[in-house]
Design a protein around this motif. Structure first.
Motif, short mmCIF file in Angstrom:
data_model
loop_
_atom_site.label_atom_id
_atom_site.label_comp_id
_atom_site.label_asym_id
_atom_site.label_seq_id
_atom_site.Cartn_x
_atom_site.Cartn_y
_atom_site.Cartn_z
N ILE A 40 0.81 -1.22 0.00
CA ILE A 40 0.00 0.00 0.00
C ILE A 40 0.85 1.27 0.00
O ILE A 40 0.32 2.35 -0.17
CB ILE A 40 -1.02 0.05 1.16
N VAL A 41 2.15 1.12 0.19
CA VAL A 41 3.01 2.30 0.18
C VAL A 41 3.58 2.55 -1.22
O VAL A 41 3.35 3.59 -1.82
CB VAL A 41 4.15 2.18 1.21
N ILE A 72 -4.23 -5.41 4.68
CA ILE A 72 -3.41 -4.49 3.90
C ILE A 72 -2.01 -5.09 3.87
O ILE A 72 -1.64 -5.86 4.75
CB ILE A 72 -3.39 -3.05 4.48
N TYR A 73 -1.25 -4.73 2.85
CA TYR A 73 0.05 -5.38 2.63
C TYR A 73 1.17 -4.36 2.55
O TYR A 73 1.00 -3.27 2.02
CB TYR A 73 0.01 -6.19 1.33
N PHE A 74 2.30 -4.76 3.11
CA PHE A 74 3.50 -3.93 3.03
C PHE A 74 4.66 -4.80 2.56
O PHE A 74 4.73 -5.98 2.91
CB PHE A 74 3.92 -3.42 4.42
N CYS A 75 5.62 -4.18 1.87
CA CYS A 75 6.87 -4.88 1.57
C CYS A 75 7.59 -5.13 2.90
O CYS A 75 7.45 -4.35 3.84
CB CYS A 75 7.80 -4.02 0.72
N LYS A 76 8.38 -6.21 2.92
CA LYS A 76 9.22 -6.43 4.11
C LYS A 76 10.47 -5.58 3.95
O LYS A 76 11.58 -6.07 3.80
CB LYS A 76 9.59 -7.91 4.21
N LYS A 118 -2.09 10.65 5.54
CA LYS A 118 -2.07 10.58 4.08
C LYS A 118 -2.02 9.16 3.55
O LYS A 118 -1.88 8.95 2.35
CB LYS A 118 -0.87 11.37 3.54
N LEU A 119 -2.10 8.19 4.45
CA LEU A 119 -2.12 6.81 3.98
C LEU A 119 -3.59 6.43 3.75
O LEU A 119 -4.39 6.45 4.68
CB LEU A 119 -1.47 5.88 5.02
#
Ligand SMILES: [Zn+2]
Length: 87
Positions: free
Chosen positions: A8-9, A42-46, A62-63
């Motif tokens: 999501i970033v 929701i997903y984030f890179c490691k 802002k997310l």
């Protein structure tokens, strides 16, 4: 079967099991280690860069998240993950 999800970033797409999955459980952020909690995640890179950026965006509101997350709990989870990832 490993579906593709995006961080999501940075929006990078990756296999679901290569990303960190966080779910909102009564608005409290919970790390879904086994990736089997049947709540929208929701997903984030490691990757510390994405995690740092996520916190920065969260603090500035802002997310963009489809589901409501308690902001403090999400920041705390991200801090914990960063500690686990190490330097
Ligand atoms: Zn990312």
């Amino acid at each position: 079967m490993n579906p593709i999800r995006s961080c999501i970033v940075c929006r990078k797409k990756a296999r679901k099991d290569e990303l960190l999955r966080i779910v909102s459980c009564n608005e409290l952020a919970t790390l879904d280690r086994e990736q089997n909690i049947s709540l929208r995640g929701i997903y984030f890179c490691k990757d510390k860069k994405c995690l740092e950026k996520a916190k920065e965006l969260l603090r500035k509101d802002k997310l963009v998240l489809k589901k409501h997350f308690n902001k403090e709990s999400l920041i705390k989870i991200i801090d914990n993950i960063e500690n686990e990832l190490g330097e």
